[in-house]
Write a protein that holds these residues in place. Structure first.
Motif, short mmCIF file in Angstrom:
data_model
loop_
_atom_site.label_atom_id
_atom_site.label_comp_id
_atom_site.label_asym_id
_atom_site.label_seq_id
_atom_site.Cartn_x
_atom_site.Cartn_y
_atom_site.Cartn_z
N HIS A 171 -12.46 19.41 -5.76
CA HIS A 171 -11.11 19.84 -5.36
C HIS A 171 -10.89 19.61 -3.87
N ARG A 172 -11.95 19.74 -3.08
CA ARG A 172 -11.83 19.57 -1.63
C ARG A 172 -11.82 18.09 -1.23
N TYR A 173 -12.66 17.26 -1.86
CA TYR A 173 -12.84 15.90 -1.39
C TYR A 173 -12.61 14.82 -2.44
N GLY A 174 -12.30 15.22 -3.65
CA GLY A 174 -12.20 14.24 -4.72
C GLY A 174 -11.14 13.17 -4.50
N GLN A 175 -10.12 13.48 -3.71
CA GLN A 175 -9.05 12.49 -3.51
C GLN A 175 -9.58 11.23 -2.83
N GLU A 176 -10.65 11.34 -2.06
CA GLU A 176 -11.21 10.16 -1.41
C GLU A 176 -11.86 9.23 -2.44
N ILE A 177 -12.54 9.82 -3.41
CA ILE A 177 -13.13 9.02 -4.49
C ILE A 177 -12.03 8.41 -5.34
N GLU A 178 -11.00 9.20 -5.62
CA GLU A 178 -9.89 8.71 -6.43
C GLU A 178 -9.18 7.54 -5.77
N ALA A 179 -9.11 7.53 -4.44
CA ALA A 179 -8.48 6.41 -3.74
C ALA A 179 -9.26 5.12 -3.99
N VAL A 180 -10.58 5.22 -4.02
CA VAL A 180 -11.41 4.06 -4.31
C VAL A 180 -11.20 3.62 -5.75
N GLU A 181 -11.19 4.58 -6.67
CA GLU A 181 -11.00 4.26 -8.09
C GLU A 181 -9.66 3.55 -8.31
N GLN A 182 -8.63 4.03 -7.65
CA GLN A 182 -7.31 3.42 -7.81
C GLN A 182 -7.28 1.99 -7.28
N ALA A 183 -7.94 1.75 -6.15
CA ALA A 183 -7.98 0.41 -5.59
C ALA A 183 -8.76 -0.54 -6.49
N LEU A 184 -9.87 -0.06 -7.05
CA LEU A 184 -10.67 -0.91 -7.94
C LEU A 184 -9.92 -1.19 -9.24
N ALA A 185 -9.18 -0.20 -9.72
CA ALA A 185 -8.37 -0.43 -10.91
C ALA A 185 -7.27 -1.45 -10.63
N ALA A 186 -6.69 -1.38 -9.43
CA ALA A 186 -5.66 -2.35 -9.05
C ALA A 186 -6.26 -3.75 -8.97
N ALA A 187 -7.49 -3.85 -8.45
CA ALA A 187 -8.16 -5.15 -8.37
C ALA A 187 -8.40 -5.71 -9.76
N ALA A 188 -8.82 -4.83 -10.69
CA ALA A 188 -9.04 -5.27 -12.06
C ALA A 188 -7.76 -5.74 -12.72
N ALA A 189 -6.62 -5.21 -12.24
CA ALA A 189 -5.32 -5.60 -12.79
C ALA A 189 -4.74 -6.82 -12.09
N GLY A 190 -5.50 -7.40 -11.16
CA GLY A 190 -5.05 -8.61 -10.51
C GLY A 190 -4.60 -8.46 -9.07
N GLU A 191 -4.56 -7.22 -8.55
CA GLU A 191 -4.17 -7.00 -7.16
C GLU A 191 -5.44 -7.04 -6.30
N LEU A 192 -5.84 -8.26 -5.94
CA LEU A 192 -7.16 -8.47 -5.35
C LEU A 192 -7.26 -8.04 -3.89
N THR A 193 -6.14 -8.02 -3.18
CA THR A 193 -6.19 -7.68 -1.76
C THR A 193 -5.54 -6.34 -1.51
N GLY A 194 -6.01 -5.68 -0.45
CA GLY A 194 -5.46 -4.38 -0.10
C GLY A 194 -5.78 -4.04 1.34
N ALA A 195 -5.15 -4.76 2.27
CA ALA A 195 -5.40 -4.50 3.68
C ALA A 195 -4.97 -3.10 4.08
N ASP A 196 -4.06 -2.51 3.31
CA ASP A 196 -3.56 -1.17 3.64
C ASP A 196 -4.33 -0.07 2.92
N ASP A 197 -5.38 -0.41 2.18
CA ASP A 197 -6.21 0.62 1.56
C ASP A 197 -6.76 1.53 2.64
N LYS A 198 -6.69 2.82 2.42
CA LYS A 198 -7.19 3.80 3.38
C LYS A 198 -8.40 4.49 2.78
N TRP A 199 -9.55 3.84 2.91
CA TRP A 199 -10.78 4.42 2.38
C TRP A 199 -11.50 5.21 3.46
#
Length: 209
Positions: A60-88
């Motif tokens: 609950h305190r820090y999970g959003q950081e992991i979720e941000a990575v999961e969302q970016a990887l899911a986007a990559a799997a869907a064809g969105e290969l680049t993400g200069a604005d990803d905030k990891w």
């Protein structure tokens, strides 16, 4: 090398630390690609004050950081290969990670910037990729800094020598990727690079990369 523990070894680490393995542990391990130091830091934090083993509270305190990575990887799997604005923030979202993990990675990148500046620029520029891509894609990012093909290949070799790039086979094609932890730090450096472009004098000569 950054990639370390397999899923089975990650499970053993969590169990050895005294935790029954839950889906949350699996998600954390996947985001960090088995990096042993980061996982030891996180399990230590979960087991100590203020969480005292409460994985749900930690999530609950820090999970959003992991979720941000999961969302970016899911986007990559869907064809969105680049993400200069990803905030990891895999390297720095808790005090212990900042003190132990980020400090080590920052020291590595500082040495890289000093000793092989073209390789440093390549690492920052290639952080836009969320997943493995062909080597040629990486090299195009150096055309602005140094169009010399030999210097470009030397820059990639400098990253290989320091284990800052990982080589994988996908669909029978050789590709390059950054470990999620490295990408987290490199993205922050890329932001600074955009704000404060390096002068021409900082571009490495072929013999210097």
């Amino acid at each position: 090398r950054l990639s370390g523990l397999s899923e089975a070894e990650q499970t053993a680490l969590f169990e050895k630390t005294g935790f029954s393995v839950e889906p949350t542990h699996v998600r954390i391990g996947k985001a960090y690609e088995g990096h042993p130091l980061a996982l030891r830091v996180i399990t230590g934090e979960i087991g100590s004050r203020p969480f005292f083993g409460n994985v749900t509270a930690y999530w609950h305190r820090y999970g959003q950081e992991i979720e941000a990575v999961e969302q970016a990887l899911a986007a990559a799997a869907a064809g969105e290969l680049t993400g200069a604005d990803d905030k990891w923030a895999l390297d720095r979202f808790t005090r212990a990670l900042r003190r132990i993990v980020r400090q080590r990675l920052e020291q590595t990148l500082q040495r890289l910037q000093r000793d092989a500046r073209l390789a440093y620029l390549l690492l920052c520029e290639a952080a836009v990729y969320r997943c493995p891509v062909p080597e040629d894609w990486w090299l195009t990012h150096l055309d602005y800094w140094d169009p010399n093909p030999d210097a470009q290949l030397a820059a990639i070799d400098a990253l290989r020598d320091r284990y800052l790039v990982e080589e994988v086979l996908e669909d029978d094609e050789h590709r390059l990727k950054q470990h999620n932890l490295i990408r987290s730090v490199a993205l922050a450096h890329l932001d600074q690079l955009d704000l404060n472009p390096l002068p021409d004098s900082t571009v490495a000569d072929p013999d210097e990369a």
